[in-house]
Design a protein around this motif. Structure first.
Motif, PDB file in Angstrom:
ATOM      1  N   ASP A 162       0.819  -1.212   0.000  1.00 50.07           N
ATOM      2  CA  ASP A 162       0.000   0.000   0.000  1.00 50.07           C
ATOM      3  C   ASP A 162       0.850   1.257   0.000  1.00 50.07           C
ATOM      4  O   ASP A 162       0.597   2.222  -0.733  1.00 50.07           O
ATOM      5  CB  ASP A 162      -0.917   0.019   1.224  1.00 50.07           C
ATOM      6  N   LYS A 163       1.876   1.267   0.843  1.00 46.44           N
ATOM      7  CA  LYS A 163       2.683   2.465   1.017  1.00 46.44           C
ATOM      8  C   LYS A 163       3.324   2.904  -0.296  1.00 46.44           C
ATOM      9  O   LYS A 163       3.417   4.093  -0.599  1.00 46.44           O
ATOM     10  CB  LYS A 163       3.758   2.190   2.065  1.00 46.44           C
ATOM     11  N   ALA A 164       3.774   1.922  -1.113  1.00 43.15           N
ATOM     12  CA  ALA A 164       4.403   2.250  -2.394  1.00 43.15           C
ATOM     13  C   ALA A 164       3.397   2.841  -3.369  1.00 43.15           C
ATOM     14  O   ALA A 164       3.692   3.795  -4.088  1.00 43.15           O
ATOM     15  CB  ALA A 164       5.057   0.996  -2.992  1.00 43.15           C
ATOM     16  N   TYR A 165       2.171   2.279  -3.388  1.00 47.30           N
ATOM     17  CA  TYR A 165       1.138   2.808  -4.284  1.00 47.30           C
ATOM     18  C   TYR A 165       0.752   4.226  -3.890  1.00 47.30           C
ATOM     19  O   TYR A 165       0.602   5.107  -4.746  1.00 47.30           O
ATOM     20  CB  TYR A 165      -0.103   1.910  -4.256  1.00 47.30           C
ATOM     21  N   VAL A 166       0.591   4.449  -2.571  1.00 46.74           N
ATOM     22  CA  VAL A 166       0.216   5.789  -2.113  1.00 46.74           C
ATOM     23  C   VAL A 166       1.305   6.798  -2.462  1.00 46.74           C
ATOM     24  O   VAL A 166       1.032   7.898  -2.968  1.00 46.74           O
ATOM     25  CB  VAL A 166      -0.030   5.782  -0.582  1.00 46.74           C
ATOM     26  N   ALA A 167       2.558   6.412  -2.231  1.00 52.41           N
ATOM     27  CA  ALA A 167       3.663   7.326  -2.518  1.00 52.41           C
ATOM     28  C   ALA A 167       3.756   7.635  -3.997  1.00 52.41           C
ATOM     29  O   ALA A 167       3.955   8.784  -4.410  1.00 52.41           O
ATOM     30  CB  ALA A 167       4.972   6.714  -2.006  1.00 52.41           C
ATOM     31  N   ARG A 168       3.609   6.600  -4.837  1.00 55.98           N
ATOM     32  CA  ARG A 168       3.715   6.829  -6.286  1.00 55.98           C
ATOM     33  C   ARG A 168       2.546   7.675  -6.788  1.00 55.98           C
ATOM     34  O   ARG A 168       2.705   8.558  -7.641  1.00 55.98           O
ATOM     35  CB  ARG A 168       3.779   5.503  -7.036  1.00 55.98           C
ATOM     36  N   ALA A 169       1.367   7.432  -6.230  1.00 58.45           N
ATOM     37  CA  ALA A 169       0.195   8.222  -6.640  1.00 58.45           C
ATOM     38  C   ALA A 169       0.400   9.700  -6.330  1.00 58.45           C
ATOM     39  O   ALA A 169       0.006  10.580  -7.111  1.00 58.45           O
ATOM     40  CB  ALA A 169      -1.055   7.689  -5.952  1.00 58.45           C
ATOM     41  N   LYS A 170       1.032   9.995  -5.197  1.00 58.66           N
ATOM     42  CA  LYS A 170       1.278  11.388  -4.836  1.00 58.66           C
ATOM     43  C   LYS A 170       2.235  12.050  -5.826  1.00 58.66           C
ATOM     44  O   LYS A 170       2.079  13.229  -6.161  1.00 58.66           O
ATOM     45  CB  LYS A 170       1.852  11.464  -3.417  1.00 58.66           C
ATOM     46  N   VAL A 171       3.240  11.285  -6.275  1.00 63.81           N
ATOM     47  CA  VAL A 171       4.158  11.853  -7.274  1.00 63.81           C
ATOM     48  C   VAL A 171       3.407  12.123  -8.576  1.00 63.81           C
ATOM     49  O   VAL A 171       3.544  13.185  -9.194  1.00 63.81           O
ATOM     50  CB  VAL A 171       5.348  10.906  -7.536  1.00 63.81           C
ATOM     51  N   TYR A 172       2.616  11.140  -9.010  1.00 57.25           N
ATOM     52  CA  TYR A 172       1.832  11.327 -10.244  1.00 57.25           C
ATOM     53  C   TYR A 172       0.936  12.551 -10.118  1.00 57.25           C
ATOM     54  O   TYR A 172       0.776  13.337 -11.054  1.00 57.25           O
ATOM     55  CB  TYR A 172       0.973  10.099 -10.528  1.00 57.25           C
ATOM     56  N   GLU A 173       0.349  12.717  -8.936  1.00 60.38           N
ATOM     57  CA  GLU A 173      -0.541  13.856  -8.715  1.00 60.38           C
ATOM     58  C   GLU A 173       0.242  15.160  -8.781  1.00 60.38           C
ATOM     59  O   GLU A 173      -0.230  16.154  -9.335  1.00 60.38           O
ATOM     60  CB  GLU A 173      -1.218  13.693  -7.358  1.00 60.38           C
ATOM     61  N   ARG A 174       1.456  15.163  -8.236  1.00 66.49           N
ATOM     62  CA  ARG A 174       2.281  16.370  -8.262  1.00 66.49           C
ATOM     63  C   ARG A 174       2.607  16.772  -9.703  1.00 66.49           C
ATOM     64  O   ARG A 174       2.587  17.954 -10.046  1.00 66.49           O
ATOM     65  CB  ARG A 174       3.579  16.148  -7.476  1.00 66.49           C
TER      66      ARG A 174
END
Length: 790
Positions: free
Chosen positions: A68-80
């Motif tokens: 989960d932590k990796a997906y959340v972190a990557r999603a935040k980068v994509y969002e940025r």
């Protein structure tokens, strides 16, 4: 010193990342721990190295696909980096792993909102609200999605529901927005003021509330409200935008211009402000400055319709009319189909109309009837109703065209304004055409009418036979041939030449017959030149086809012609595809047999059928000395009162008089020349009836190629279907007939053999037996019709 500090900080960050990478490389080499990838990725994320961060989080996911932590972190980068679709995909995977976590559903819905996929956003945010019905962020997102998708009724309910859960500034703000959109002004004002009470620093509310006061014409409250927002933040651009509009409504254009200039200083990329400032310059009557700002707007967006429209107006005010015209013309090219654009275009056209005013008269070119001399029209004496066709030309546009004082419609073409009408010229000596342009400039032209005849003579060859495309089929190698024909023309014929040879005819006869002996040695074509009394000349070329020479020598049936009547496109009966297919099938089958000529007539009326069989075919058979004739009819038929009929294309349902009685065909055939030894009529439409058909007394007589001596005996035969009338599109009768010809391996095949095969096939298909016999009343010596293979 400052630059050195910056460089030092950049170097420190770089060295830190080198250390992290080195540490990570060691960790990866030793254990490939997913947590290490996440840790390094977070370091990259914090230092703004987005691509590297994505790679680290992706590496972690490859090792632990459910981390989960990796997906959340990557999603935040994509969002940025505003890759909302990739972010949404990551949140969707988290939703699969964590079906009870409303935050992930909310984030997925939020990404859909950023992608402007409001339908998907609403579907996903509902799942978040199912998990937590008072989830404030989800309630706000639902409202925004409904508002953006213009579902205002549902958006109003969503805003009310959000307020029931929590009466905060955001929910009051949204409730005000939807009420304002639905023109519930009082409710909107109350909501906005409550939002400010909840949060006195809520800048967005001050802006929308001030703008609402402005539109309600309460400029004092509007100015007071917007001033509070600027006290909170002196650099808040939306506040300057609304205050400029308030100043403009107060006609204080100088301060309105100052506010827009401030916006441009704060945000040089706010390009729409150039247009707004141009509008304020217009209100301030500073049109040169307005033109400059509109030009800047157009340089940034060359499809900005309002900029073109307003720049044209300002150009008009400073007497730059050529530039104004260019802008109005450009506006007409780019305007879109919406109400405001159409309104602008309408006003632009009105202004352009006045700018283009001129005083030149329109011009006219009359194409029909042709102008033979200066203002003289030659009109055939026998024509009373004539078409009038012409082109009017004008640099501005035509308003009205009148022919003999009658208003005539016209169409704009590339070369002018084309008009077409017809007038009765009986008793008229002149024709008047009056043209008026959009600026009321008028031209009146009067033409003298001279009644005459102007049509070219029409040449038709009777012998040798000439097809519709002027191909002549000759059956001899003689160097000289006899040519016979007829000239059709409204007036008398003054001369007829065939390749320079004078043809014989009676000059005093209207539509005279002509004859001549001409040389065709080493020729593949000849030309007939006919001139009428008014000097109208026709040159008609005919091509020679000598294929019949060999067929004539090898065919004991003599010169053999096949006439196809194909009726498909009916006016009152159902149209057919079958006849076209049947005749193509028969032509293909007959291609291997000695047929000297095919005549193919399509979609014949009753009058055309009567004339063709009674006169035209009779004359062709006589002039071309045809020995064997096959007539094939494909189309609808009727059998009424023991009489067979062919249905012409103009026949009326249940009107026997409009049908073609095949006894009339028999009557026509009785006048055919004696050189026609064999006649065979085939119809797949209906029975021929007892007055046409005479049954064979001894039944079907067996014939074969050894009986070729019987070709000297005359025959008159008919083969017709029975038991139905209207044609079908898939005829067993025709198909078997053609197959019998195509599959014949002998030197010939008699009609009796084909009749037997067709009869067997039709009977086996549970249809009534076709009828074969002699044509009653025509001479028959017990001969028969042989199809002779090439």
């Amino acid at each position: 010193m400052i630059n050195l500090l910056i460089n030092y900080k950049d170097m420190k960050r770089y060295m830190t990342m080198v250390f992290v990478l080195a540490f990570f490389g060691y960790s990866y080499a030793s254990s490939q721990n997913a947590k290490q990838f996440v840790k390094v990725g977070q370091q990259f994320f914090e230092n703004g190295m987005n691509d590297d961060a994505i790679k680290q989080f992706s590496a972690a996911i490859n090792i632990e696909p459910d981390m989960d932590k990796a997906y959340v972190a990557r999603a935040k980068v994509y969002e940025r980096v505003k890759d909302y679709e990739s972010a949404m995909n990551d949140y969707n995977k988290l939703c699969i792993f964590n079906t009870k976590e409303e935050e992930y559903f909310f984030k997925s819905a939020e990404m859909s909102f950023f992608l402007e996929d409001y339908k998907q956003c609403l579907t996903t945010v509902e799942k978040a609200l199912q998990l937590s019905s008072n989830y404030s962020n989800a309630l706000e997102l639902k409202f925004n999605a409904l508002f953006a998708s213009e579902d205002y009724a549902e958006a109003l309910e969503a805003s009310k529901k959000a307020l029931r859960y929590k009466e905060n500034e955001v929910n009051y703000y949204n409730y005000g927005r939807i009420n304002e959109k639905m023109e519930l002004w009082d409710e909107a004002l109350i909501a906005y003021n409550k939002a400010i009470k909840k949060n006195s620093n809520f800048l967005e509310v001050y802006v929308v509330l001030a703008d609402l006061y402005r539109r309600e014409l309460d400029l004092t409250k509007a100015m007071g409200t917007i001033s509070k927002s600027l006290q909170i933040s002196k650099n808040y651009i939306p506040a300057y935008r609304v205050r400029s509009a308030i100043y403009a409504d107060q006609l204080n254009y100088s301060k309105a211009i100052d506010d827009v200039s401030t916006i441009l200083l704060l945000d040089p990329n706010a390009t729409e402000m150039f247009f707004l400032r141009g509008k304020y310059y217009q209100g301030f009557a500073q049109h040169m400055n307005a033109v400059n700002d509109f030009s800047k707007t157009i340089s940034l967006d060359n499809t900005h319709a309002e900029a073109y429209f307003n720049r044209a107006y300002s150009n008009e005010q400073i007497q730059r009319f050529d530039d104004a015209i260019k802008d109005y013309l450009r506006l007409a090219e780019i305007v879109e189909d919406d109400e405001k654009a159409i309104e602008m275009l309408t006003e632009a056209e009105e202004r352009l109309f006045e700018l283009n005013r001129e005083t030149n008269k329109p011009e006219l070119v009359l194409s029909t009837p042709e102008e033979k001399a200066d203002r003289v029209l030659h009109i055939p004496r026998k024509e009373n109703i004539i078409p009038i066709v012409g082109i009017a030309m004008d640099e501005s546009g035509i308003k009205t065209i009148k022919v003999n004082d009658l208003i005539t419609p016209f169409t704009k073409k590339e070369n002018g304004y084309e008009f077409l009408t017809s007038i009765n010229v009986t008793g008229l000596e002149s024709l008047k055409v009056e043209i008026e342009d959009v600026y009321d400039n008028t031209e009146i032209l009067v033409y003298e009418i001279l009644r005459t005849e102007v049509e070219k003579p029409i040449v038709k060859i009777i012998a040798p036979y000439a097809s519709d495309n002027n191909v002549i089929y000759i059956d001899t190698n003689d160097p000289m041939i006899y040519v016979e024909g007829v000239i059709s023309d409204e007036s008398l014929i003054s001369s007829i030449y065939i390749d320079g040879v004078v043809a014989s005819y009676v000059p005093s006869d209207l539509n005279p017959n002509f004859q001549a002996m001409i040389s065709v040695k080493n020729k593949n074509e000849f030309t007939i030149k006919a001139t009428d009394g008014f000097g109208n000349i026709s040159d008609t070329k005919f091509t020679l086809n000598r294929e019949s020479v060999a067929l004539q020598e090898d065919n004991p049936m003599g010169k053999t012609w096949v006439v196809f009547i194909e009726n498909s496109n009916y006016q009152s009966f159902a149209s057919l595809e079958g006849p076209t297919k049947d005749i193509l099938l028969m032509k293909t089958a007959l291609a291997n047999y000695s047929i000297h000529n095919f005549i193919h007539k399509k979609d014949m009326s009753k009058q055309e059928l009567e004339k063709f069989f009674a006169i035209e075919l009779r004359d062709l058979l006589r002039s071309n000395r045809v020995n064997s004739l096959l007539v094939w009819y494909a189309g609808h038929g009727k059998f009424v009162n023991e009489t067979g009929y062919w249905v012409p294309v103009d026949a009326k349902r249940d009107d026997e008089f409009t049908y073609f009685n095949i006894n009339a065909l028999k009557a026509s055939m009785q006048s055919y020349p004696t050189n026609v030894n064999h006649t065979l009529v085939i119809t797949d439409a209906c029975e021929s009836g007892p007055s046409f058909y005479q049954a064979m007394r001894s039944g079907l007589q067996e014939r074969n190629c050894n009986d070729l001596a019987t070709v000297r005996l005359k025959s008159s035969q008919v083969f017709s279907s029975a038991g139905y009338e209207l044609a079908v599109d898939n005829s067993q009768f025709t198909r078997t007939f053609a197959n019998s010809l195509a599959n014949n391996a002998d030197a010939c095949i008699p009609i009796e053999s084909i009749v037997q095969k067709v009869t067997d096939a039709v009977v086996n298909s549970n249809q009534q037996k076709p009828l074969f016999g002699k044509i009653a009343g025509l001479e028959d010596e017990n001969g028969t019709f042989f199809f002779i293979a090439k």
